[in-house]
Design a protein around this motif. Structure first.
Motif, PDB file in Angstrom:
ATOM      1  N   ASN A 137      44.480 -22.985  -5.777  1.00 26.13           N
ATOM      2  CA  ASN A 137      43.334 -23.817  -6.139  1.00 26.13           C
ATOM      3  C   ASN A 137      42.175 -23.700  -5.156  1.00 26.13           C
ATOM      4  O   ASN A 137      41.201 -24.451  -5.254  1.00 26.13           O
ATOM      5  CB  ASN A 137      43.757 -25.278  -6.275  1.00 26.13           C
ATOM      6  CG  ASN A 137      44.515 -25.507  -7.573  1.00 26.13           C
ATOM      7  OD1 ASN A 137      44.162 -24.948  -8.607  1.00 26.13           O
ATOM      8  ND2 ASN A 137      45.573 -26.295  -7.505  1.00 26.13           N
ATOM      9  N   THR A 149      44.423 -29.261 -13.760  1.00 27.21           N
ATOM     10  CA  THR A 149      44.507 -29.097 -12.311  1.00 27.21           C
ATOM     11  C   THR A 149      45.757 -28.321 -11.919  1.00 27.21           C
ATOM     12  O   THR A 149      45.780 -27.644 -10.907  1.00 27.21           O
ATOM     13  CB  THR A 149      44.556 -30.463 -11.598  1.00 27.21           C
ATOM     14  OG1 THR A 149      45.436 -31.300 -12.340  1.00 27.21           O
ATOM     15  CG2 THR A 149      43.184 -31.082 -11.506  1.00 27.21           C
ATOM     16  N   ARG A 178      47.484 -17.857  -8.732  1.00 28.76           N
ATOM     17  CA  ARG A 178      47.447 -18.798  -9.864  1.00 28.76           C
ATOM     18  C   ARG A 178      48.544 -18.462 -10.887  1.00 28.76           C
ATOM     19  O   ARG A 178      49.199 -19.356 -11.413  1.00 28.76           O
ATOM     20  CB  ARG A 178      46.069 -18.799 -10.530  1.00 28.76           C
ATOM     21  CG  ARG A 178      45.056 -19.602  -9.731  1.00 28.76           C
ATOM     22  CD  ARG A 178      43.688 -19.619 -10.356  1.00 28.76           C
ATOM     23  NE  ARG A 178      43.504 -20.552 -11.468  1.00 28.76           N
ATOM     24  CZ  ARG A 178      43.498 -21.865 -11.353  1.00 28.76           C
ATOM     25  NH1 ARG A 178      43.687 -22.422 -10.171  1.00 28.76           N
ATOM     26  NH2 ARG A 178      43.291 -22.627 -12.394  1.00 28.76           N
TER      27      ARG A 178
END
Lengths: 317, 293
Positions: B55, B237, B84
């Protein structure tokens, strides 16, 4: 035949009742107050009261269920919150588009799945067979919406052959329809084609090892005729059995695929309903698609019994 | 008493060494094992493979194509795609795992009740029929749309969709096994229902169950991606593979790798699981049929 059809229809009634109850129950799965969720953070108490009244959420549960069924039997699935029109009307208006693409996709699935499966079986254990098996396995393992996006990158962005999305009705411009419907239909077809290839291949292998095929060959019939006339009839049976499953995957896949390509069918209708928390539309769409599938499955089963005399004698499964 | 019924019980199928040997000789199983094992290992070792935070934003590095520094490129906010995808695997696999655990528990419970207690069979199977009448992904979407987007929602929705299918498989094999002579013998010896079910019937129904679960795992990963793609899975998120694909969708023109890479990860995982399932089916029982869909 007619007796069997009627008994299948009667069997479908309890299932349809439970299906409708599940569809009805969806709105009651919403944690907390459904009206607050539907109205969103900006809803005033008056808005909430109106939502509750519109959806009948202010009534006791048993009244809600009775009203739901009373309406259902009149073909009334409620009113879409987003569109302000009856759900039945919205679904019926959009269904020709989805049905058109589903048929296109089904034809691709059957032609491609059958052909690959048969060719693989005829070349058992040779490289063509292995290639077909690998293709089928990869086909059933790819997410169809991802495939749709990759096709857009390849055929629209890089090669510029097909539009990235949109929809042209067939009646207006058949070529335009093919240009807009091909990528969605292929994306929907690939997974099922893989499934069908696997089933066709294994059935064909089984059929080819049967005595009557050896007899046919011994009579000196050409290989083309042996496969086309003697084997194919028996290979078709499993195809018919998986038709129901194929249709079910096609219709559920249409939500994502139609959303990606901007095709205004039932799938996109449901996709929008999900995004805007239009629960009557979600419930109605869910019930409509499932009921349609149940009926289609009955048609498939009746077709199956009329195609296969062995089942007719024992009186169905 | 006990020793009699124990002697009648067949050996547990997993104990045989021959079985392990057959598994290693099965090409489909081994390939599936390698593919799925590769994904699992990469997921577990994610912190060792990449030091970058999935992130961590770096606007300077946005839309970098795959390079030595960023093996799978970067996204619109300059986040490293390799990390990711690796960390996204955790969520996708975790959801799949939860779904198959729930499937195993409730599928066996309901399948055993339906298969063993014939009075319950009719009602349980009618409910299963109704749940299975819905297209799998569609019902999951409906449930998730009502429960609100979260990882737990996705797990519940997918479990509800696939448990009836697993219960059917368990029930079908129980119907066969319960009629076998050794079960009659155990019953004649006075074993309780619970004991007959747990010690004599269920162990012999494990093979189809395990095969079914490997396919359910594959379907769960695919369906979770659909749910996430529609915004019904975990909140954005936490990157799951489905979310990564849907995020990448906006940048198809300038950065196709954002969409291609997580999809490939899904494909490898599902392919591995499908191969595992196929291989297990061949090894455990070639005549076995598993309900698809």
């Amino acid at each position: 035949m007619i007796g069997y059809t009627i008994s299948r229809l009667l069997q479908a009634i309890p299932i349809l009742l439970i299906v409708s109850l599940i569809a009805f129950g969806i709105i009651h799965l919403i944690p907390g107050d459904a009206a607050t969720v539907i109205g969103g953070p900006s809803a005033t108490p008056a808005d909430l009261a109106r939502i509750r009244e519109n959806l009948g959420l202010d009534q006791p549960l048993h009244i809600q269920i009775l009203t739901f069924y009373a309406n259902l039997f009149q073909g009334d699935l409620g009113r879409s919150l987003l569109l302000g029109i009856p759900v039945t009307e919205a679904v019926l208006a959009r269904s020709p588009i989805t049905i058109g693409i589903a048929i296109y996709s089904l034809v691709l699935t059957i032609v491609f799945g059958l052909a690959t499966g048969i060719i693989a079986a005829l070349n058992h254990n040779r490289w063509i067979d292995q290639a077909a098996t690998v293709f089928a396995l990869i086909g059933v393992s790819l997410p169809n919406f991802w495939l749709a996006l990759v096709m857009i990158v390849l055929f629209s962005v890089h090669l510029g052959w097909l539009p990235t999305g949109g929809y042209v009705p067939f009646t207006q411009n058949p070529i335009g329809w093919f240009r807009t419907a091909t990528m969605p239909a292929v994306a929907l077809a690939l997974l099922q084609a893989g499934l069908l290839t696997r089933i066709t291949r294994s059935t064909m292998l089984e059929v080819l090892s049967q005595d009557y095929i050896r007899t046919a060959r011994a009579k000196g019939i050409s290989e083309w005729r042996v496969v086309g006339r003697h084997a194919l009839a028996n290979v078709m049976m499993p195809v018919v059995t998986v038709l129901g499953l194929i249709l079910s995957v096609l219709l559920s896949g249409s939500i994502v695929i139609e959303t990606i390509f901007g095709i205004p069918g039932i799938g996109a209708l449901l996709g929008n309903a999900i995004a805007s928390r239009d629960y009557p539309m979600i419930q109605g769409g869910l019930f409509f698609i499932t009921a349609a599938l149940l009926l289609l499955n009955i048609v498939v089963d009746v077709l199956y019994t009329s195609l296969d005399p062995r089942i007719r004698v024992t009186g169905g499964k | 008493m006990t020793s009699l019924s124990d002697a009648a019980a067949p050996p547990r199928f997993l104990r045989t060494r021959a079985l392990v040997r057959r598994m290693f000789a099965n090409r489909a199983f081994m390939l599936g094992f390698v593919l799925f094992g590769f994904i699992c290992l990469a997921t577990l070792l994610a912190p060792l493979i990449t030091r970058l935070d999935p992130n961590a934003l770096s606007i300077r590095d946005r839309f970098q194509p795959p390079s030595l520094q960023f093996p799978l490129g970067t996204d619109n906010l300059g986040r490293d795609m390799l990390s990711r995808v690796l960390y996204g695997a955790r969520l996708s696999l975790w959801i799949g795992l939860c779904v198959i655990v729930l499937n195993a528990v409730f599928g066996v419970l309901l399948g055993a009740l339906a298969g063993y207690y014939r009075r319950l069979d009719n009602i349980l199977m009618r409910i299963a029929d109704a749940l299975m009448a819905f297209p799998a992904v569609l019902l999951a979407i409906g449930i998730a749309a009502a429960l609100g987007p979260s990882a737990v929602t996705a797990i519940i929705a997918l479990a509800v969709v696939y448990i009836p299918r697993t219960a059917r498989v368990v029930r079908a094999s129980i119907l066969v096994v319960r009629e076998l002579d050794y079960v009659q013998a155990a019953r004649a010896a006075g074993a309780t229902d619970y004991r007959i079910l747990m010690r004599h019937i269920l162990p012999n129904c494990m093979a189809p169950l395990i095969v079914q679960l490997s396919f359910v795992f594959a379907y769960a990963i695919l369906s979770e991606a659909v749910l996430s793609f529609l915004g019904l899975g975990a909140p954005p998120t936490v990157p799951s593979w489905g979310i990564l694909i849907s995020e990448g969708r906006s940048y198809l023109r300038e950065a196709a790798w954002l969409t291609v890479v997580p999809g490939l990860a899904i494909a490898i995982t599902v392919l591995g699981l499908n191969l595992l399932g196929d291989g297990l089916r061949d090894v455990l029982d070639p005549r076995m049929k598993v309900e698809q869909g």
